[in-house]
Motif scaffolding. Structure first.
Motif, PDB file in Angstrom:
ATOM      1  N   SER A   7       0.826  -1.202   0.000  1.00  0.00           N
ATOM      2  CA  SER A   7       0.000   0.000   0.000  1.00  0.00           C
ATOM      3  C   SER A   7       0.864   1.256   0.000  1.00  0.00           C
ATOM      4  O   SER A   7       0.479   2.289  -0.527  1.00  0.00           O
ATOM      5  N   ASP A   8       2.054   1.175   0.587  1.00  0.00           N
ATOM      6  CA  ASP A   8       2.973   2.309   0.580  1.00  0.00           C
ATOM      7  C   ASP A   8       3.600   2.520  -0.795  1.00  0.00           C
ATOM      8  O   ASP A   8       3.986   3.623  -1.133  1.00  0.00           O
ATOM      9  N   ARG A   9       3.699   1.484  -1.572  1.00  0.00           N
ATOM     10  CA  ARG A   9       4.253   1.620  -2.929  1.00  0.00           C
ATOM     11  C   ARG A   9       3.423   2.587  -3.757  1.00  0.00           C
ATOM     12  O   ARG A   9       3.959   3.371  -4.520  1.00  0.00           O
ATOM     13  N   LYS A  10       2.120   2.542  -3.590  1.00  0.00           N
ATOM     14  CA  LYS A  10       1.232   3.458  -4.314  1.00  0.00           C
ATOM     15  C   LYS A  10       1.556   4.902  -3.933  1.00  0.00           C
ATOM     16  O   LYS A  10       1.633   5.781  -4.786  1.00  0.00           O
ATOM     17  N   MET A  11       1.772   5.141  -2.654  1.00  0.00           N
ATOM     18  CA  MET A  11       2.130   6.479  -2.175  1.00  0.00           C
ATOM     19  C   MET A  11       3.477   6.904  -2.758  1.00  0.00           C
ATOM     20  O   MET A  11       3.636   8.043  -3.199  1.00  0.00           O
ATOM     21  N   GLU A  13       4.758   6.062  -5.543  1.00  0.00           N
ATOM     22  CA  GLU A  13       4.600   6.376  -6.965  1.00  0.00           C
ATOM     23  C   GLU A  13       4.080   7.793  -7.178  1.00  0.00           C
ATOM     24  O   GLU A  13       4.293   8.374  -8.233  1.00  0.00           O
ATOM     25  N   GLU A  14       3.407   8.342  -6.190  1.00  0.00           N
ATOM     26  CA  GLU A  14       2.853   9.691  -6.295  1.00  0.00           C
ATOM     27  C   GLU A  14       3.877  10.786  -5.963  1.00  0.00           C
ATOM     28  O   GLU A  14       3.676  11.944  -6.311  1.00  0.00           O
TER      29      GLU A  14
END
Length: 60
Positions: A7-11, A13-14
């Motif tokens: 879930s932190d990977r998505k953050m 990427e931003e």
């Protein structure tokens, strides 16, 4: 925390480079966010990206 959870990977990427606003790439092994545009590597400590230019490692 040696790995960033999915879930932190998505953050991650931003996030963009605070110096150039260019995209960052994630180096899981080194636990760094890489800004090729600024030639800097921003550390990730305890799962938290440290997005300060003074804390970044210069890339060759």
């Amino acid at each position: 925390m040696s790995d960033v959870i999915p879930s932190d990977r998505k953050m991650l990427e931003e996030l963009v480079c605070p110096v150039t606003r260019a995209p960052l790439s994630y180096d899981a092994e080194a636990q760094e966010l890489i800004s090729r545009a600024a030639h800097l590597a921003f550390p990730i400590r305890n799962g938290i990206p440290i997005m300060l230019e003074d804390e970044a490692r210069k890339l060759d």
